[in-house]
Design a protein around this motif. Structure first.
Motif, mmCIF file in Angstrom:
data_model
loop_
_atom_site.group_PDB
_atom_site.id
_atom_site.type_symbol
_atom_site.label_atom_id
_atom_site.label_comp_id
_atom_site.label_asym_id
_atom_site.label_seq_id
_atom_site.Cartn_x
_atom_site.Cartn_y
_atom_site.Cartn_z
ATOM 1 N N LYS A 71 2.734 -8.211 0.834
ATOM 2 C CA LYS A 71 4.202 -8.224 0.880
ATOM 3 C C LYS A 71 4.750 -6.921 0.291
ATOM 4 O O LYS A 71 5.683 -6.315 0.832
ATOM 5 C CB LYS A 71 4.715 -9.437 0.092
ATOM 6 N N ASP A 72 4.158 -6.483 -0.835
ATOM 7 C CA ASP A 72 4.616 -5.239 -1.471
ATOM 8 C C ASP A 72 4.357 -4.021 -0.576
ATOM 9 O O ASP A 72 5.155 -3.089 -0.547
ATOM 10 C CB ASP A 72 3.938 -5.051 -2.840
ATOM 11 N N VAL A 73 3.223 -4.043 0.147
ATOM 12 C CA VAL A 73 2.932 -2.934 1.066
ATOM 13 C C VAL A 73 3.980 -2.931 2.179
ATOM 14 O O VAL A 73 4.567 -1.892 2.509
ATOM 15 C CB VAL A 73 1.505 -3.065 1.658
ATOM 16 N N ASN A 74 4.247 -4.109 2.729
ATOM 17 C CA ASN A 74 5.246 -4.220 3.799
ATOM 18 C C ASN A 74 6.619 -3.742 3.316
ATOM 19 O O ASN A 74 7.247 -2.893 3.946
ATOM 20 C CB ASN A 74 5.302 -5.675 4.279
ATOM 21 N N ASP A 75 7.057 -4.273 2.165
ATOM 22 C CA ASP A 75 8.365 -3.870 1.612
ATOM 23 C C ASP A 75 8.403 -2.371 1.346
ATOM 24 O O ASP A 75 9.340 -1.686 1.734
ATOM 25 C CB ASP A 75 8.661 -4.610 0.297
ATOM 26 N N GLY A 76 7.358 -1.885 0.666
ATOM 27 C CA GLY A 76 7.348 -0.485 0.231
ATOM 28 C C GLY A 76 7.322 0.499 1.390
ATOM 29 O O GLY A 76 7.931 1.562 1.319
ATOM 30 N N LEU A 77 6.609 0.143 2.455
ATOM 31 C CA LEU A 77 6.509 1.065 3.597
ATOM 32 C C LEU A 77 7.678 0.910 4.564
ATOM 33 O O LEU A 77 7.843 1.703 5.482
ATOM 34 C CB LEU A 77 5.176 0.880 4.329
ATOM 35 N N SER A 78 8.493 -0.126 4.346
ATOM 36 C CA SER A 78 9.660 -0.326 5.213
ATOM 37 C C SER A 78 10.910 0.356 4.648
ATOM 38 O O SER A 78 11.948 0.393 5.304
ATOM 39 C CB SER A 78 9.940 -1.825 5.386
ATOM 40 N N GLN A 79 10.821 0.840 3.417
ATOM 41 C CA GLN A 79 11.967 1.508 2.783
ATOM 42 C C GLN A 79 12.164 2.900 3.364
ATOM 43 O O GLN A 79 11.233 3.501 3.895
ATOM 44 C CB GLN A 79 11.749 1.664 1.276
ATOM 45 N N LYS A 80 13.372 3.405 3.162
ATOM 46 C CA LYS A 80 13.688 4.762 3.576
ATOM 47 C C LYS A 80 12.798 5.757 2.815
ATOM 48 O O LYS A 80 12.217 6.668 3.387
ATOM 49 C CB LYS A 80 15.160 5.046 3.283
ATOM 50 N N VAL A 81 12.720 5.542 1.482
ATOM 51 C CA VAL A 81 11.790 6.329 0.666
ATOM 52 C C VAL A 81 10.594 5.419 0.389
ATOM 53 O O VAL A 81 10.697 4.463 -0.385
ATOM 54 C CB VAL A 81 12.453 6.783 -0.653
ATOM 55 N N LYS A 82 9.477 5.720 1.026
ATOM 56 C CA LYS A 82 8.331 4.803 0.972
ATOM 57 C C LYS A 82 7.646 4.810 -0.393
ATOM 58 O O LYS A 82 7.538 5.856 -1.032
ATOM 59 C CB LYS A 82 7.310 5.187 2.052
ATOM 60 N N HIS A 83 7.203 3.642 -0.825
ATOM 61 C CA HIS A 83 6.457 3.574 -2.091
ATOM 62 C C HIS A 83 5.498 2.398 -2.115
ATOM 63 O O HIS A 83 5.738 1.375 -1.452
ATOM 64 C CB HIS A 83 7.416 3.493 -3.285
ATOM 65 N N ILE A 84 4.412 2.559 -2.868
ATOM 66 C CA ILE A 84 3.471 1.463 -3.138
ATOM 67 C C ILE A 84 3.141 1.565 -4.620
ATOM 68 O O ILE A 84 2.911 2.664 -5.132
ATOM 69 C CB ILE A 84 2.157 1.601 -2.317
ATOM 70 N N SER A 85 3.144 0.447 -5.323
ATOM 71 C CA SER A 85 2.971 0.489 -6.782
ATOM 72 C C SER A 85 1.559 0.920 -7.195
ATOM 73 O O SER A 85 0.566 0.509 -6.596
ATOM 74 C CB SER A 85 3.262 -0.886 -7.383
ATOM 75 N N SER A 86 1.512 1.718 -8.280
ATOM 76 C CA SER A 86 0.236 2.202 -8.814
ATOM 77 C C SER A 86 -0.642 1.062 -9.314
ATOM 78 O O SER A 86 -1.841 1.242 -9.513
ATOM 79 C CB SER A 86 0.482 3.202 -9.952
ATOM 80 N N LYS A 87 -0.053 -0.122 -9.526
ATOM 81 C CA LYS A 87 -0.900 -1.213 -10.022
ATOM 82 C C LYS A 87 -1.957 -1.594 -8.983
ATOM 83 O O LYS A 87 -2.974 -2.194 -9.326
ATOM 84 C CB LYS A 87 -0.065 -2.421 -10.454
ATOM 85 N N TYR A 88 -1.750 -1.208 -7.732
ATOM 86 C CA TYR A 88 -2.720 -1.542 -6.690
ATOM 87 C C TYR A 88 -3.860 -0.523 -6.556
ATOM 88 O O TYR A 88 -4.723 -0.659 -5.704
ATOM 89 C CB TYR A 88 -2.006 -1.747 -5.361
ATOM 90 N N PHE A 89 -3.859 0.505 -7.405
ATOM 91 C CA PHE A 89 -4.981 1.458 -7.401
ATOM 92 C C PHE A 89 -6.303 0.790 -7.771
ATOM 93 O O PHE A 89 -7.370 1.242 -7.396
ATOM 94 C CB PHE A 89 -4.761 2.550 -8.460
ATOM 95 N N TYR A 90 -6.203 -0.275 -8.581
ATOM 96 C CA TYR A 90 -7.384 -0.710 -9.316
ATOM 97 C C TYR A 90 -8.204 -1.798 -8.633
ATOM 98 O O TYR A 90 -8.361 -2.902 -9.149
ATOM 99 C CB TYR A 90 -6.988 -1.115 -10.749
#
Ligand code: AVJ
Length: 317
Positions: A9-28
């Motif tokens: 869900k966070d990937v979908n939300d983050g990549l659907s924004q005008k300024v794309k983002h994915i949280s660093s908490k998913y690095f791990y």
């Protein structure tokens, strides 16, 4: 919602924004954990060495600052425990003093917790350790159910990954749960010049780059996406006035990426950025601003010999 569907869900939300983002908490994920271990070995990544020096040289003074009642069992709770190598110095001194405590490492990565538990049990057979898997915000309630006094460790500049508003909310929530006199040991990277900070997030061996790009690889694996890893670059950024190191993934070309689990494509323009990490650097003023009205105050500050890094002891008023 399970952890994976939250991630999706966070990937979908983050990549659907005008300024794309994915949280660093998913690095791990497992590979991300390993890459972060390697980052900590990089000569450019000064943070770990500086804080290691503080723990190595000043654990005795830090323990004095904790003001521990030796007749009372306490809980030493570490948020974002990682590999626990710095904490080891502290644990060694606490055990030497025959203080009664339970060590509770908390981490988002079960893999990290398994590694740290096995290692510490081997080094300190007498250590009472009880790991807890979860995210900081979500485990707070469970952590504060016991009545024993608490010392919270939040080191490694992990707070830096939170935006200022989120850091504010987190510290205030933590403070609300602490009782008078209880302590938080907060390790923060200090604001310093670009020529020192930027290389720490852009090591010449390319480990940080691999760490950042692994996020896309993880999405490929877990959600059947077709990110072409060759077509994205690691893009680090830092300006001293702002004091926030940022990492982005930069699309080298105009391209479309399909994520099977979402049955959806995402468009990237040439040069378009995905924000993947903020690593805030601090000073007393910024910390005090965040602590305003929290009923926690700075009691003491321990610095490394270069004054690059600070471990603050905060006390609940
Ligand atoms: C684990 C959050 C402290 O922000 O310095 C290292 C993670 N990212 N290199 C940091 C990280 C890229 C690290 N923290």
């Amino acid at each position: 919602m399970t952890k994976n569907t939250t991630f999706l869900k966070d990937v979908n939300d983050g990549l659907s924004q005008k300024v794309k983002h994915i949280s660093s908490k998913y690095f791990y994920d497992k590979k991300g954990d390993q890459l972060f271990q390697q980052i900590m070995e990089m000569p450019e990544y000064y943070l770990t060495n500086c804080e290691m020096e503080i723990f190595k040289e000043q654990s005795e003074a830090i323990i004095s600052a904790f003001n521990i009642n030796e007749n009372q069992e306490f809980e030493l709770i570490e948020l974002g425990a990682g590999d626990g190598k710095k904490t080891q110095y502290l644990l060694e001194k606490l055990l030497e003093k025959h203080l009664k405590f339970k060590y509770i490492p908390v981490d988002i990565s079960q893999n990290s917790l398994d590694v740290i538990s096995t290692r510490l049990k081997k080094i300190f057979p007498n250590l009472h350790i009880e790991a807890m898997q979860g995210e900081y915000f979500q485990v707070l309630e469970a952590l504060f159910q016991s009545k024993n006094p608490k010392i919270i460790l939040f080191i490694g500049s992990n707070l830096g990954n939170l935006n200022d508003e989120v850091a504010h909310d987190f510290l205030h929530k933590l403070s609300d749960n602490l009782k008078w006199g209880e302590k938080l040991l907060l390790g923060l990277d200090l604001i310093k010049s670009k020529n020192i900070v930027l290389p720490a997030y852009n090591d010449s061996a390319g480990i940080t780059k691999a760490f950042n790009i692994n996020l896309l690889e993880r999405i490929n694996h877990e959600f059947g996406a077709d990110f072409n890893l060759e077509k994205f670059d690691h893009f680090p950024y830092y300006e001293e006035e702002e004091g926030i190191a940022k990492s982005f993934l930069k699309s080298k070309i105009k391209q479309s990426v399909f994520i099977k689990a979402l049955n959806k494509s995402f468009e990237f323009a040439e040069g378009e950025l995905i924000t993947t990490e903020v690593s805030r650097k601090y000073n007393d003023k910024i910390l005090n601003k965040i602590l305003e009205n929290s009923n926690m105050e700075i009691q003491e500050k321990f610095l490394d010999s270069e004054n690059y890094f600070a471990d603050y002891i905060l006390t609940k008023k």
